[in-house]
Design a protein around this motif. Structure first.
Motif, PDB file in Angstrom:
ATOM      1  N   GLU A  69     -34.938 -44.129   2.886  1.00 13.43           N
ATOM      2  CA  GLU A  69     -35.346 -42.751   2.592  1.00 13.43           C
ATOM      3  C   GLU A  69     -36.600 -42.369   3.365  1.00 13.43           C
ATOM      4  O   GLU A  69     -36.693 -41.265   3.917  1.00 13.43           O
ATOM      5  N   ARG A  70     -37.569 -43.273   3.401  1.00 15.24           N
ATOM      6  CA  ARG A  70     -38.805 -42.992   4.129  1.00 15.24           C
ATOM      7  C   ARG A  70     -38.543 -42.861   5.627  1.00 15.24           C
ATOM      8  O   ARG A  70     -39.150 -42.026   6.307  1.00 15.24           O
ATOM      9  N   ALA A  71     -37.641 -43.679   6.159  1.00 20.56           N
ATOM     10  CA  ALA A  71     -37.316 -43.592   7.587  1.00 20.56           C
ATOM     11  C   ALA A  71     -36.663 -42.252   7.905  1.00 20.56           C
ATOM     12  O   ALA A  71     -36.957 -41.634   8.947  1.00 20.56           O
ATOM     13  N   VAL A  72     -35.780 -41.802   7.027  1.00 24.47           N
ATOM     14  CA  VAL A  72     -35.121 -40.507   7.236  1.00 24.47           C
ATOM     15  C   VAL A  72     -36.150 -39.376   7.179  1.00 24.47           C
ATOM     16  O   VAL A  72     -36.125 -38.446   8.010  1.00 24.47           O
ATOM     17  N   GLU A  73     -37.062 -39.428   6.209  1.00 20.23           N
ATOM     18  CA  GLU A  73     -38.098 -38.396   6.098  1.00 20.23           C
ATOM     19  C   GLU A  73     -39.006 -38.401   7.331  1.00 20.23           C
ATOM     20  O   GLU A  73     -39.406 -37.339   7.834  1.00 20.23           O
ATOM     21  N   TRP A  74     -39.331 -39.585   7.801  1.00 26.31           N
ATOM     22  CA  TRP A  74     -40.149 -39.722   9.005  1.00 26.31           C
ATOM     23  C   TRP A  74     -39.451 -39.069  10.201  1.00 26.31           C
ATOM     24  O   TRP A  74     -40.046 -38.285  10.942  1.00 26.31           O
ATOM     25  N   HIS A  75     -38.162 -39.405  10.360  1.00 29.23           N
ATOM     26  CA  HIS A  75     -37.418 -38.854  11.490  1.00 29.23           C
ATOM     27  C   HIS A  75     -37.240 -37.347  11.345  1.00 29.23           C
ATOM     28  O   HIS A  75     -37.315 -36.603  12.342  1.00 29.23           O
ATOM     29  N   HIS A  76     -37.011 -36.890  10.132  1.00 27.21           N
ATOM     30  CA  HIS A  76     -36.813 -35.461   9.904  1.00 27.21           C
ATOM     31  C   HIS A  76     -38.089 -34.671  10.204  1.00 27.21           C
ATOM     32  O   HIS A  76     -38.024 -33.517  10.659  1.00 27.21           O
ATOM     33  N   ALA A  77     -39.249 -35.307   9.964  1.00 28.47           N
ATOM     34  CA  ALA A  77     -40.514 -34.617  10.240  1.00 28.47           C
ATOM     35  C   ALA A  77     -40.705 -34.380  11.732  1.00 28.47           C
ATOM     36  O   ALA A  77     -41.341 -33.400  12.141  1.00 28.47           O
TER      37      ALA A  77
END
Length: 284
Positions: free
Chosen positions: A103-111
């Motif tokens: 989840e954190r990796a997805v949020e990082w990439h989405h940012a």
């Protein structure tokens, strides 16, 4: 000095131990470790004043034998179940860590890539991590590599849990699968605790939140807990799911007792149990 399970004999003088079978069982184990364990003639116990006759001697010896067998069984079960329980808890923790990191990796990439969305349709055989890695920077790519390594470790641990469950809970594992059997034992607190549970309790093991909600707020009671992971349960039609769960939990209650007391697989029982679960899923 001669040492026996019922006491010590030094010449004509005898020193009996406590008449509690558990105390005598502990003494037998101690004598066996020292290499001094032996089985005297019952007349020696009579001369020492421990018993009055052969019948009383055999009765006391039987009680001590039962106590010794119970200690050995509990020791073996603790070794089998304690390791399995810790493995299941580690497996659950790995799931939590992998999900959180993903989840954190997805949020990082989405940012950094606002156009990316987890809801997009994935190409066949591709995962979100693979799509993110295509245009991720070195730091994020390194994190994704660590997530993949954790997934590999989780897969290895899952196989080991299934294997260990097959040894410790052969009938439960054959009936419900190694992972389900291991999770049931972990939730119950051990093999002996699982074997002591009625079928109705096994049916809702792992559904604490739903059960507490039912008891406190009057919501509908849960029909299943961990056993929902069994293919016959989650694959059943909605109107039949409760019946399948009840049938499976009833057979698991019997299987758990067989695993606790025998620790050997019973193919005839498993054949009948699987047929009962299959019939429960066919009823309307």
């Amino acid at each position: 000095m001669e040492s026996y399970w019922f006491g010590d004999r030094e010449g004509p003088v005898c020193h009996p131990v406590h008449d509690d079978p558990v105390v005598c069982a502990v003494r037998v184990e101690s004598l066996a470790e020292d290499g001094n364990a032996c089985m005297p003639d019952w007349r020696v116990a009579v001369r020492c004043g421990v018993v009055r006759d052969r019948g009383e001697y055999l009765e006391r010896l039987r009680d001590v034998s039962f106590a010794l067998a119970r200690r050995n069984l509990e020791r073996a079960l603790f070794t089998r179940s304690s390791g399995l329980i810790q493995m299941v808890r580690m497996l659950d923790l790995l799931d939590e860590v992998i999900n959180l990191l993903t989840e954190r990796a997805v949020e990082w990439h989405h940012a950094t890539r606002p156009g990316f969305s987890r809801k997009r349709v994935l190409p066949a055989g591709r995962s979100h991590n693979e799509l993110i890695r295509e245009d991720a920077d070195d730091a994020l790519a390194g994190l994704l590599d660590e997530i993949d390594r954790l997934k590999d470790r989780r897969s290895e641990l899952m196989k080991e849990v299934s294997r260990r469950a097959g040894e410790a809970l052969p009938n439960c594992s054959a009936l419900a699968g190694g992972l389900v059997a291991a999770r049931l034992a972990a939730e119950a607190g051990g093999i002996s605790e699982l074997a002591a549970m009625p079928a109705a309790t096994i049916q809702v093991l792992g559904a604490k939140t739903a059960l507490f909600s039912h008891l406190s707020a009057g919501t509908p009671p849960p029909k299943h807990g961990i056993i929902y992971q069994h293919g016959r349960v989650h694959g059943a039609r909605r109107e039949n799911r409760g019946r399948v769960a009840r049938t499976l939990s009833a057979k698991l209650a019997i299987a758990a007792r067989m695993d606790y007391y025998r620790n050997s697989i019973d193919k005839e029982f498993l054949k009948r149990a699987e047929e009962s679960v299959r019939r429960a899923g066919r009823r309307v």
